[in-house]
Design a protein around this motif. Sequence first.
Motif, PDB file in Angstrom:
ATOM      1  N   ALA B  77       0.891  -1.203  -0.098  1.00  0.00           N
ATOM      2  CA  ALA B  77      -0.411   0.068  -0.012  1.00  0.00           C
ATOM      3  C   ALA B  77       0.935   0.453   0.192  1.00  0.00           C
ATOM      4  O   ALA B  77       0.393   2.059  -0.498  1.00  0.00           O
ATOM      5  CB  ALA B  77      -0.426   0.153   1.199  1.00  0.00           C
ATOM      6  N   LEU B  78       2.059   1.112   0.821  1.00  0.00           N
ATOM      7  CA  LEU B  78       2.485   2.242   0.488  1.00  0.00           C
ATOM      8  C   LEU B  78       4.096   2.540  -0.106  1.00  0.00           C
ATOM      9  O   LEU B  78       4.326   3.419  -1.375  1.00  0.00           O
ATOM     10  CB  LEU B  78       2.738   2.874   2.524  1.00  0.00           C
ATOM     11  CG  LEU B  78       3.481   3.890   2.704  1.00  0.00           C
ATOM     12  CD1 LEU B  78       2.513   4.919   3.175  1.00  0.00           C
ATOM     13  CD2 LEU B  78       3.330   3.920   4.115  1.00  0.00           C
ATOM     14  N   GLN B 128      10.154   1.490  -3.999  1.00  0.00           N
ATOM     15  CA  GLN B 128       8.503   1.941  -5.298  1.00  0.00           C
ATOM     16  C   GLN B 128       7.710   2.402  -4.958  1.00  0.00           C
ATOM     17  O   GLN B 128       7.157   1.290  -3.554  1.00  0.00           O
ATOM     18  CB  GLN B 128       8.917   0.512  -6.203  1.00  0.00           C
ATOM     19  CG  GLN B 128       7.968  -0.175  -7.155  1.00  0.00           C
ATOM     20  CD  GLN B 128       7.925  -1.912  -7.370  1.00  0.00           C
ATOM     21  OE1 GLN B 128       7.674  -2.389  -6.741  1.00  0.00           O
ATOM     22  NE2 GLN B 128       8.056  -2.147  -9.060  1.00  0.00           N
ATOM     23  N   PRO B 129       7.232   3.503  -5.518  1.00  0.00           N
ATOM     24  CA  PRO B 129       5.595   4.315  -4.354  1.00  0.00           C
ATOM     25  C   PRO B 129       4.963   3.098  -4.881  1.00  0.00           C
ATOM     26  O   PRO B 129       3.908   2.727  -5.583  1.00  0.00           O
ATOM     27  CB  PRO B 129       6.019   5.755  -5.094  1.00  0.00           C
ATOM     28  CG  PRO B 129       6.057   5.494  -6.259  1.00  0.00           C
ATOM     29  CD  PRO B 129       7.437   4.455  -6.471  1.00  0.00           C
ATOM     30  N   ARG B 130       4.015   2.934  -3.973  1.00  0.00           N
ATOM     31  CA  ARG B 130       2.839   2.213  -3.744  1.00  0.00           C
ATOM     32  C   ARG B 130       1.472   3.763  -3.691  1.00  0.00           C
ATOM     33  O   ARG B 130       2.146   4.728  -3.576  1.00  0.00           O
ATOM     34  CB  ARG B 130       2.327   1.214  -3.075  1.00  0.00           C
ATOM     35  CG  ARG B 130       3.088  -0.052  -3.344  1.00  0.00           C
ATOM     36  CD  ARG B 130       3.356  -0.913  -3.841  1.00  0.00           C
ATOM     37  NE  ARG B 130       4.674  -1.816  -3.714  1.00  0.00           N
ATOM     38  CZ  ARG B 130       4.135  -2.525  -5.113  1.00  0.00           C
ATOM     39  NH1 ARG B 130       3.594  -2.745  -6.415  1.00  0.00           N
ATOM     40  NH2 ARG B 130       4.761  -3.635  -5.131  1.00  0.00           N
ATOM     41  N   PRO B 131       0.320   3.193  -3.945  1.00  0.00           N
ATOM     42  CA  PRO B 131      -0.738   4.645  -3.717  1.00  0.00           C
ATOM     43  C   PRO B 131      -0.947   4.935  -2.881  1.00  0.00           C
ATOM     44  O   PRO B 131      -0.858   6.053  -3.065  1.00  0.00           O
ATOM     45  CB  PRO B 131      -2.240   3.528  -4.002  1.00  0.00           C
ATOM     46  CG  PRO B 131      -1.678   2.150  -4.940  1.00  0.00           C
ATOM     47  CD  PRO B 131      -0.575   1.501  -4.460  1.00  0.00           C
ATOM     48  N   LEU B 132      -0.318   4.852  -1.433  1.00  0.00           N
ATOM     49  CA  LEU B 132      -0.351   5.665  -0.294  1.00  0.00           C
ATOM     50  C   LEU B 132       0.566   6.722  -0.897  1.00  0.00           C
ATOM     51  O   LEU B 132       0.319   7.982  -0.024  1.00  0.00           O
ATOM     52  CB  LEU B 132      -0.242   5.019   1.072  1.00  0.00           C
ATOM     53  CG  LEU B 132      -1.777   4.317   1.115  1.00  0.00           C
ATOM     54  CD1 LEU B 132      -1.962   3.862   2.722  1.00  0.00           C
ATOM     55  CD2 LEU B 132      -2.701   4.699   0.918  1.00  0.00           C
ATOM     56  N   GLU B 157      -5.809  -1.328   9.327  1.00  0.00           N
ATOM     57  CA  GLU B 157      -6.837  -0.037   9.606  1.00  0.00           C
ATOM     58  C   GLU B 157      -6.121   1.218  10.485  1.00  0.00           C
ATOM     59  O   GLU B 157      -6.385   2.219  10.173  1.00  0.00           O
ATOM     60  CB  GLU B 157      -7.910  -0.456  10.050  1.00  0.00           C
ATOM     61  CG  GLU B 157      -9.221   0.228  10.037  1.00  0.00           C
ATOM     62  CD  GLU B 157     -10.370  -0.199  10.821  1.00  0.00           C
ATOM     63  OE1 GLU B 157     -11.337   0.601  11.536  1.00  0.00           O
ATOM     64  OE2 GLU B 157     -10.706  -1.284  11.057  1.00  0.00           O
ATOM     65  N   ALA B 158      -5.400   0.414  11.132  1.00  0.00           N
ATOM     66  CA  ALA B 158      -5.254   0.753  12.552  1.00  0.00           C
ATOM     67  C   ALA B 158      -3.820   2.436  11.489  1.00  0.00           C
ATOM     68  O   ALA B 158      -3.602   3.266  12.332  1.00  0.00           O
ATOM     69  CB  ALA B 158      -3.824   0.424  13.424  1.00  0.00           C
ATOM     70  N   PHE B 159      -2.721   0.921  10.799  1.00  0.00           N
ATOM     71  CA  PHE B 159      -2.218   1.910   9.647  1.00  0.00           C
ATOM     72  C   PHE B 159      -2.626   3.429   9.535  1.00  0.00           C
ATOM     73  O   PHE B 159      -1.805   4.387   9.152  1.00  0.00           O
ATOM     74  CB  PHE B 159      -1.628   1.314   9.195  1.00  0.00           C
ATOM     75  CG  PHE B 159      -0.745   1.903   7.869  1.00  0.00           C
ATOM     76  CD1 PHE B 159       0.352   2.568   8.065  1.00  0.00           C
ATOM     77  CD2 PHE B 159      -1.171   2.165   6.285  1.00  0.00           C
ATOM     78  CE1 PHE B 159       1.405   2.801   7.095  1.00  0.00           C
ATOM     79  CE2 PHE B 159       0.005   2.722   5.441  1.00  0.00           C
ATOM     80  CZ  PHE B 159       0.649   3.127   5.652  1.00  0.00           C
ATOM     81  N   LEU B 160      -3.889   3.331   8.419  1.00  0.00           N
ATOM     82  CA  LEU B 160      -4.584   3.959   7.347  1.00  0.00           C
ATOM     83  C   LEU B 160      -4.573   5.242   8.501  1.00  0.00           C
ATOM     84  O   LEU B 160      -4.733   6.554   8.588  1.00  0.00           O
ATOM     85  CB  LEU B 160      -5.758   3.485   7.099  1.00  0.00           C
ATOM     86  CG  LEU B 160      -6.175   3.842   5.686  1.00  0.00           C
ATOM     87  CD1 LEU B 160      -5.174   3.429   4.506  1.00  0.00           C
ATOM     88  CD2 LEU B 160      -6.909   2.567   5.561  1.00  0.00           C
ATOM     89  N   LEU B 161      -5.611   4.818   9.887  1.00  0.00           N
ATOM     90  CA  LEU B 161      -5.657   5.896  10.510  1.00  0.00           C
ATOM     91  C   LEU B 161      -4.208   6.235  10.738  1.00  0.00           C
ATOM     92  O   LEU B 161      -4.777   7.933  10.907  1.00  0.00           O
ATOM     93  CB  LEU B 161      -6.077   5.446  12.063  1.00  0.00           C
ATOM     94  CG  LEU B 161      -6.909   5.698  13.029  1.00  0.00           C
ATOM     95  CD1 LEU B 161      -8.288   6.591  12.309  1.00  0.00           C
ATOM     96  CD2 LEU B 161      -7.067   5.289  14.150  1.00  0.00           C
TER      97      LEU B 161
END
Lengths: 460, 308
Positions: B77-78, B128-132, B157-161
Motif C-alpha cells: 500500500a505504501l 517503488q511507491p505504492r498508491p498511498l 486500518e490502524a496504520f491507515l488511521l
Amino acid sequence: MVNLILKFVSSCRAADLRVSTAEVLDCLNQLELIDTIDEVQFRTVLRTNFVKSRRDQAKFDRLYHLFFHEMGKDSGLSEDDPFAGLIRDTMEILYQRANGDMLYRSLLDFLSGDPLAYLTALRHMRNMDHDAPQNVRFNLGPLAGRLEILMQINAVRAKVIQFLDDRYASTAGIERHNAVDFFNRHLDSAYSLLMHEPRPLYDDLQNIRSYEQHLKYLGERPFSALTQQEVEEVRDVVDRLVRKLKDIVSRRYAARSRGVLDIKKTLRKAMRYQGTPVELAFKKRPPRRGKIVTLCDVSSSVWSAARFMLNILYSLQECFTKVNSFIFVSGLAEVTDIFENHEINSAIEKVLHETDIEYYAPTDYGETFRHFKRDYLDILNKKTTLIIIGDARTNYFHPEDRILSEMREKSRRVIWLNPEPESEWNSGDSEMFAYKPYCHELRPCRNLNQLIEFVEELIL
Amino acid sequence: MAFKSVEDVEKRLEQAGYISSREIATVVFLAGATGKPILVEGPAGVGKTELAKAVARGLEREMIRLQCYEGLDEAKALYEWEYAKQLLYTQMVKEKIQDVIAGAGTLSDAVDRIAKQEDAFFSERFIQPRPLLQAISSPAPVVLLIDEVDKSDPEFEAFLLELLSDFQVSIPELGTRRAMNIPFVVLTSNNYRDMSDALKRRCIHIYIEYPERELEMRVIRLKIPGIGERLVQQLVETVRKIRDLDLKKKPCISESLDWAQSLIALQVEDITPGVILETLNVICKYRADSQKVREHIDSITPRAGLNG
C-alpha cells in the motif's frame, strides 16, 4: 445555534447514541460552512457527524424529527399565538402541582420542549434488564417500567384536560380546542417514543439465500430428515470436501503474495551465476488465519445441522488459528477440548453424553448470551469470526439481543446460520428479527449444499 | 479548483456525469472544505466508487486508487524497495566498490567506508511507491480512493488511521515524507465488517441508498440522452418495484442503465410483461431472483398508459 445543537446532542446521548466531543466540535465548525437555512444541508451535517453507522440512522432520524419538527417549528406554538399564553399558564400550574415524581416532571419538561429528562427515563427503562440481577430470565423489568411511563402519560393527559375544563370552560372554544390539541400531539409523540423504539436498520446485512446445487439428492435433504445410512453418506461427502478444501487452501498459500527478500537463499542461488543474483528468493509469509468461535444450539432440530458444521470446522482446524466451540440449550458449555483431543465422531458422541448440558430443558438464548458475556467475552477480538448456529427460538424468554450487539462490537464478523426455513423465522417464539440487526451475515443452513457453500466462502 | 458551495458541487459533479442528491453534495463539500476523508457506505452498485471518480473529474485532479483485500500490508500500500534492482546494481558496480575500499587498513575501516555509500542504495532511485505514497508525494493535489476498506485487516486500518491523521509517512532510510497537498480521500465500505470507531470519528460518514425516483430518472436521462420520457418513467417504476421484492441482489443504478440501453437496442416503447421476461437477465444476476420476478410479473409491470 450552539446551544440548540448542544441540547440536541444531549438528547442524542440520552437516547444511547455515542457522540464524542470531537464530533460536536466538527459539527459546529461545519455548520459555519453551509447554508443552515437549507434543511437538507443542516440535517446532513448533523447526521454525518453524529451517526457513523447505518444501524443508528433510524434512531437519529426519529430524534431529529422530534427535536426540530415536533418540538420546534412544527409544534404550532409561536410567541404571538393567542393560545401560547394559555399553554404557558397551564404548564405553570402543572409544575406547581407536580409532586416529587421525576418521571412526571420529565413529561412536563417534554411538554415544555425539553425532551432530555424523558429520553433519559426511556433509556433507563430499556436498560433496566441489564442492571437487573443476572438470574432474571424474563424481561418483566422493562415491561413494568414501560407500564409506569404509560400510566404517567395518561395521568398528565387527564390533568391537562381537567385543568383546561376547570379554568377555561367559559373562554372561546377555539383557543381551548387548540391548546388541548397541542398537548395531545405532544403526549402522543411521547407515547410513540415509548412504544415504537426505532429498530436498527440492517439493509446492509448480507442475507444469503440462493445457492448452487452441489449435490442433487443428498445435498438437498434437510439434515433433520437424514436416515442413519444417509448420515454416513453425508460424512463421506464431508470428508471429501474437507480434503478438497485443504488442497485449495495450501495451494493458495503457496501462491500467496510474497514476503520480504530472503538474503540467505538469494546469495546461495547467486553462487551458480558467479555471485550475480539472477534469481531472487523471497520469504514465504505465514498464512493469515482467523479465529473462529462457534455457538451451537444442540436442541434436536439444530443439532443435526450443527454436528456436521463442527465436523467440518474441526477437520479444517489447520486453516484457522484457533477454533473455540460452545454448545448450549438453556446453559452454555465449552467443548473445545473434547474436539481437540478426540477423533471427530467420538467427539460428537462425547459432546452429547459427557457435557454438563440439560438437553431436555427449554432453549434459552438470553441465558446463553448472559453466560457467554460473563465468562467468555474476552475470547472475542477483531480477528474472531463468531458463528452462531441456531433457530433463535427463545421459548419466550428474554432474547438479550443487546448482548449480541456487544459481542458484535468485539468481533470481526458475526454470522448466523439458521436451520429453519426462512418463512418461519418470524413466527411464534423465533427472535430472529431481534437478532438480525446485529449480524453481518445471515443464512439458512438446512442441508449439505448450504453448509458446503458456507464453509467454502468462509475459508476461501 | 476547490468547491465553492454545495450548489457548486452539484453542478460540477453533474458535469462530470454524476447526479448527486443534496445530501451527497453537502458531504462532498464538507470534505473538501475541512480536508477530512469521506467514508461512503451503501449496497453494491449505488455509485460509491463512481462518486470518487466524479469528484476527481469535478476537481480536475488525478485519481489514485488503492483496492483493499485481506492480507494487504504496508509494502503493497505504501512503498517497497526494489531488491532486484539493488542487487543488480551492486553487481554492476563491483569494481567501484573495490575502489572505495582500496587502501582501507582494516576490515572495519572497509566496512565503514561502504556504510558511507549506503545512501546510494537506499535512495529515491530504488524505491517503488505504492498508491498511498504516490498520493502523498504528488506535487499536484489528487483524489485518493481507498476502495472496500472493510476487507482490510484491523492492523492495516490502524496504520491507515495514522496516515490519514497527519498525512505524513516516515521511511527509515529516507526520512519523513509530508504531503505537499492534502489529498481528497474517499473510503468505501460494503459492511463486510464494522470499521473501528477511531476511523469513523476521523471521517465524514455517508450512507448512499438506492436513489429516489426523480434522481434515478435524471441519471438515466443524463447517461442515455435521447431516451423517450415515457420509457424512462416506466423503467424506473418497474425497477423500483423489483427492488421491493425480496431479492438476493437488488438491481442498482448500473443495472437500470444497462436495461435502458437494452430496451433502446430492442426499440421497445412500452414495458410489457413480455419485454420484462425477455430482458430479465440484464436486471437479475441470480436464477432465484429471476424466478421471483417471474412470479410477481403482474404486479411489477407498469400500468398501461402510465405517463407520470
